[in-house]
Design a protein around this motif. Structure first.
Motif, PDB file in Angstrom:
ATOM      1  N   PRO A 137       0.787  -1.237   0.000  1.00 53.07           N
ATOM      2  CA  PRO A 137       0.000   0.000   0.000  1.00 53.07           C
ATOM      3  C   PRO A 137       0.820   1.289   0.000  1.00 53.07           C
ATOM      4  CG  PRO A 137      -0.853  -1.547   1.626  1.00 53.07           C
ATOM      5  CD  PRO A 137       0.446  -2.094   1.151  1.00 53.07           C
ATOM      6  N   VAL A 138       1.858   1.352   0.814  1.00 51.55           N
ATOM      7  CA  VAL A 138       2.631   2.596   0.894  1.00 51.55           C
ATOM      8  C   VAL A 138       3.354   2.855  -0.432  1.00 51.55           C
ATOM      9  CG1 VAL A 138       4.432   3.856   2.112  1.00 51.55           C
ATOM     10  CG2 VAL A 138       2.895   2.345   3.385  1.00 51.55           C
ATOM     11  N   SER A 139       4.014   1.841  -0.954  1.00 50.19           N
ATOM     12  CA  SER A 139       4.665   1.997  -2.261  1.00 50.19           C
ATOM     13  C   SER A 139       3.648   2.291  -3.351  1.00 50.19           C
ATOM     14  CB  SER A 139       5.444   0.721  -2.616  1.00 50.19           C
ATOM     15  OG  SER A 139       6.515   0.513  -1.726  1.00 50.19           O
ATOM     16  N   GLY A 140       2.487   1.626  -3.251  1.00 50.78           N
ATOM     17  CA  GLY A 140       1.442   1.852  -4.237  1.00 50.78           C
ATOM     18  C   GLY A 140       1.028   3.310  -4.291  1.00 50.78           C
ATOM     19  N   HIS A 141       0.765   3.903  -3.134  1.00 48.28           N
ATOM     20  CA  HIS A 141       0.380   5.311  -3.098  1.00 48.28           C
ATOM     21  C   HIS A 141       1.450   6.196  -3.748  1.00 48.28           C
ATOM     22  CE1 HIS A 141      -3.410   5.663  -0.933  1.00 48.28           C
ATOM     23  NE2 HIS A 141      -3.028   4.690  -0.128  1.00 48.28           N
ATOM     24  N   ALA A 142       2.704   5.937  -3.458  1.00 46.27           N
ATOM     25  CA  ALA A 142       3.777   6.735  -4.050  1.00 46.27           C
ATOM     26  C   ALA A 142       3.797   6.598  -5.568  1.00 46.27           C
ATOM     27  CB  ALA A 142       5.118   6.326  -3.465  1.00 46.27           C
ATOM     28  N   LEU A 143       3.588   5.388  -6.062  1.00 47.98           N
ATOM     29  CA  LEU A 143       3.629   5.160  -7.511  1.00 47.98           C
ATOM     30  C   LEU A 143       2.398   5.739  -8.197  1.00 47.98           C
ATOM     31  CD1 LEU A 143       5.050   1.524  -7.494  1.00 47.98           C
ATOM     32  CD2 LEU A 143       6.283   3.681  -7.761  1.00 47.98           C
ATOM     33  N   PHE A 144       1.245   5.692  -7.548  1.00 45.89           N
ATOM     34  CA  PHE A 144       0.079   6.385  -8.099  1.00 45.89           C
ATOM     35  C   PHE A 144       0.379   7.886  -8.167  1.00 45.89           C
ATOM     36  CE2 PHE A 144      -2.311   3.040  -5.381  1.00 45.89           C
ATOM     37  CZ  PHE A 144      -2.014   2.044  -6.296  1.00 45.89           C
ATOM     38  N   GLY A 145       1.095   8.369  -7.163  1.00 48.21           N
ATOM     39  CA  GLY A 145       1.473   9.776  -7.142  1.00 48.21           C
ATOM     40  C   GLY A 145       2.402  10.149  -8.281  1.00 48.21           C
ATOM     41  N   VAL A 146       3.300   9.254  -8.641  1.00 47.65           N
ATOM     42  CA  VAL A 146       4.193   9.521  -9.779  1.00 47.65           C
ATOM     43  C   VAL A 146       3.376   9.725 -11.045  1.00 47.65           C
ATOM     44  CG1 VAL A 146       5.980   8.556 -11.273  1.00 47.65           C
ATOM     45  CG2 VAL A 146       6.172   8.317  -8.794  1.00 47.65           C
ATOM     46  N   SER A 147       2.408   8.856 -11.268  1.00 49.13           N
ATOM     47  CA  SER A 147       1.565   8.970 -12.453  1.00 49.13           C
ATOM     48  C   SER A 147       0.780  10.277 -12.443  1.00 49.13           C
ATOM     49  CB  SER A 147       0.606   7.778 -12.534  1.00 49.13           C
ATOM     50  OG  SER A 147      -0.228   7.877 -13.665  1.00 49.13           O
ATOM     51  N   MET A 148       0.185  10.601 -11.306  1.00 46.53           N
ATOM     52  CA  MET A 148      -0.572  11.847 -11.205  1.00 46.53           C
ATOM     53  C   MET A 148       0.316  13.057 -11.437  1.00 46.53           C
ATOM     54  SD  MET A 148      -2.967  13.208  -8.053  1.00 46.53           S
ATOM     55  CE  MET A 148      -4.105  11.834  -8.224  1.00 46.53           C
ATOM     56  N   GLY A 149       1.478  13.063 -10.789  1.00 47.98           N
ATOM     57  CA  GLY A 149       2.375  14.201 -10.913  1.00 47.98           C
ATOM     58  C   GLY A 149       2.953  14.358 -12.303  1.00 47.98           C
ATOM     59  N   TYR A 150       3.246  13.243 -12.963  1.00 43.81           N
ATOM     60  CA  TYR A 150       3.776  13.301 -14.330  1.00 43.81           C
ATOM     61  C   TYR A 150       2.773  13.978 -15.259  1.00 43.81           C
ATOM     62  CZ  TYR A 150       5.138  11.775 -18.992  1.00 43.81           C
ATOM     63  OH  TYR A 150       5.464  11.757 -20.327  1.00 43.81           O
ATOM     64  N   HIS A 151       1.519  13.575 -15.158  1.00 48.38           N
ATOM     65  CA  HIS A 151       0.513  14.150 -16.059  1.00 48.38           C
ATOM     66  C   HIS A 151       0.155  15.579 -15.676  1.00 48.38           C
ATOM     67  CE1 HIS A 151      -0.058   9.816 -17.073  1.00 48.38           C
ATOM     68  NE2 HIS A 151      -0.136  10.342 -18.256  1.00 48.38           N
ATOM     69  N   LEU A 152       0.261  15.932 -14.391  1.00 52.96           N
ATOM     70  CA  LEU A 152       0.100  17.332 -14.018  1.00 52.96           C
ATOM     71  C   LEU A 152       1.213  18.181 -14.625  1.00 52.96           C
ATOM     72  CD1 LEU A 152      -0.978  17.148 -10.260  1.00 52.96           C
ATOM     73  CD2 LEU A 152      -2.348  18.012 -12.161  1.00 52.96           C
ATOM     74  N   GLY A 153       2.433  17.632 -14.635  1.00 54.76           N
ATOM     75  CA  GLY A 153       3.539  18.333 -15.263  1.00 54.76           C
ATOM     76  C   GLY A 153       3.334  18.505 -16.757  1.00 54.76           C
ATOM     77  N   ARG A 154       2.811  17.460 -17.413  1.00 52.57           N
ATOM     78  CA  ARG A 154       2.512  17.564 -18.842  1.00 52.57           C
ATOM     79  C   ARG A 154       1.440  18.626 -19.088  1.00 52.57           C
ATOM     80  NH1 ARG A 154       3.743  13.656 -22.487  1.00 52.57           N
ATOM     81  NH2 ARG A 154       3.323  15.398 -23.898  1.00 52.57           N
ATOM     82  N   ALA A 155       0.419  18.647 -18.224  1.00 51.86           N
ATOM     83  CA  ALA A 155      -0.657  19.629 -18.389  1.00 51.86           C
ATOM     84  C   ALA A 155      -0.143  21.054 -18.221  1.00 51.86           C
ATOM     85  CB  ALA A 155      -1.766  19.347 -17.369  1.00 51.86           C
ATOM     86  N   LYS A 156       0.698  21.258 -17.222  1.00 53.81           N
ATOM     87  CA  LYS A 156       1.185  22.604 -16.926  1.00 53.81           C
ATOM     88  C   LYS A 156       2.033  23.165 -18.070  1.00 53.81           C
ATOM     89  CE  LYS A 156       2.853  25.834 -13.824  1.00 53.81           C
ATOM     90  NZ  LYS A 156       2.290  26.520 -12.666  1.00 53.81           N
ATOM     91  N   PHE A 157       2.804  22.298 -18.713  1.00 57.06           N
ATOM     92  CA  PHE A 157       3.733  22.781 -19.732  1.00 57.06           C
ATOM     93  C   PHE A 157       3.365  22.324 -21.142  1.00 57.06           C
ATOM     94  CE2 PHE A 157       5.915  22.573 -15.650  1.00 57.06           C
ATOM     95  CZ  PHE A 157       6.317  23.886 -15.527  1.00 57.06           C
ATOM     96  N   SER A 158       2.142  21.863 -21.336  1.00 55.34           N
ATOM     97  CA  SER A 158       1.632  21.533 -22.668  1.00 55.34           C
ATOM     98  C   SER A 158       0.245  22.155 -22.778  1.00 55.34           C
ATOM     99  CB  SER A 158       1.546  20.014 -22.871  1.00 55.34           C
ATOM    100  OG  SER A 158       2.787  19.402 -22.671  1.00 55.34           O
ATOM    101  N   GLN A 159       0.196  23.474 -22.920  1.00 55.17           N
ATOM    102  CA  GLN A 159      -1.061  24.190 -22.809  1.00 55.17           C
ATOM    103  C   GLN A 159      -2.088  23.774 -23.859  1.00 55.17           C
ATOM    104  OE1 GLN A 159      -0.153  28.352 -22.764  1.00 55.17           O
ATOM    105  NE2 GLN A 159       0.811  28.271 -20.750  1.00 55.17           N
TER     106      GLN A 159
END
Length: 233
Positions: A137-159
């Motif tokens: 569970p703990v690792s899972g949450h972190a890895l779900f976070g990687v996916s969320m953060g990656y796509h937030l980064g794409r959204a922020k810099f791919s208008q």
């Protein structure tokens, strides 16, 4: 004292994962105080999440699919996404694609750490139980976070495709989280399936880490780093 040792064991995995992904930022490490703030936001999310989950169970009943994809994955990942979008997304510190991963992992690690502490203090657990939770569970949450953060980064810099990546930032973590929980609810072959799924998540997450770093606008300021990376690739 035993309870103090269990508490430390419950806190350590989330902190270790956060430090690991923080140190993966090759070009512009984020301010520690800002990362700590997002960790705290994630920790506080546990309380409204528990209330809403309980209300949904009472209102909609229980089933493996509802539990996995709605009560657990849907509610938890939505709250994380909500905080990241409304607190961080337009913040001046979010100025590189990899920043999304750092802050998203911070929120996820905060959430997972408090959840793990509650589990340790409210149940008769052993260190082997906490080790298993650290790996799952703990690792899972972190890895779900990687996916969320990656796509937030794409959204922020791919208008031009901002809305598309914002949608990915919530839908993909919900899908991964839901599948994760659903596998754990299976009574047969769950250990094999969850092991395969965790390997998939780790491989995919590390690729996202590399891609996010490669999109940094500061790459040209660190030619020695590029030489080092090409040497080991």
């Amino acid at each position: 004292m035993l309870w103090l040792s269990l508490l430390t064991a419950a806190i350590a995995p989330g902190m270790a994962l956060l430090v690991y992904f923080y140190l993966k930022d090759r070009y512009d490490p984020e301010p520690v105080h800002m990362v700590a703030r997002m960790f705290l936001f994630g920790a506080l999310l546990v309380f409204p999440t528990m209330v809403l989950q309980r209300a949904l169970v009472l209102g909609l009943g229980e089933s493996p699919v509802l539990y996995s994809f709605v009560y657990s994955a849907g509610v938890e990942e939505f709250f994380k996404w909500f905080v990241l979008y409304f607190v961080l997304y337009k913040h001046a510190f979010f100025d590189e694609p990899y920043d999304g991963i750092v802050y998203s992992v911070a929120v996820s690690a905060g959430f997972a750490t408090v959840e793990n502490v509650f589990y340790a203090l409210l149940n008769f657990v052993t260190f082997s139980d906490l080790l298993l939770r650290a790996l799952l569970p703990v690792s899972g949450h972190a890895l779900f976070g990687v996916s969320m953060g990656y796509h937030l980064g794409r959204a922020k810099f791919s208008q031009q495709r901002e809305k598309r990546f914002l949608l990915f930032a919530i839908c993909i973590p919900i899908l991964y989280h839901g599948l994760f929980d659903y596998i754990l609810l299976l009574r047969t072959n769950w250990m094999f399936l969850i092991a395969v799924f965790m390997v998939f998540l780790w491989v995919r997450s590390l690729r996202k880490v590399r891609k996010a770093n490669d999109r940094s606008s500061r790459r040209h300021l660190h030619p020695q780093e590029e030489v080092k990376m090409s040497t080991f690739s």
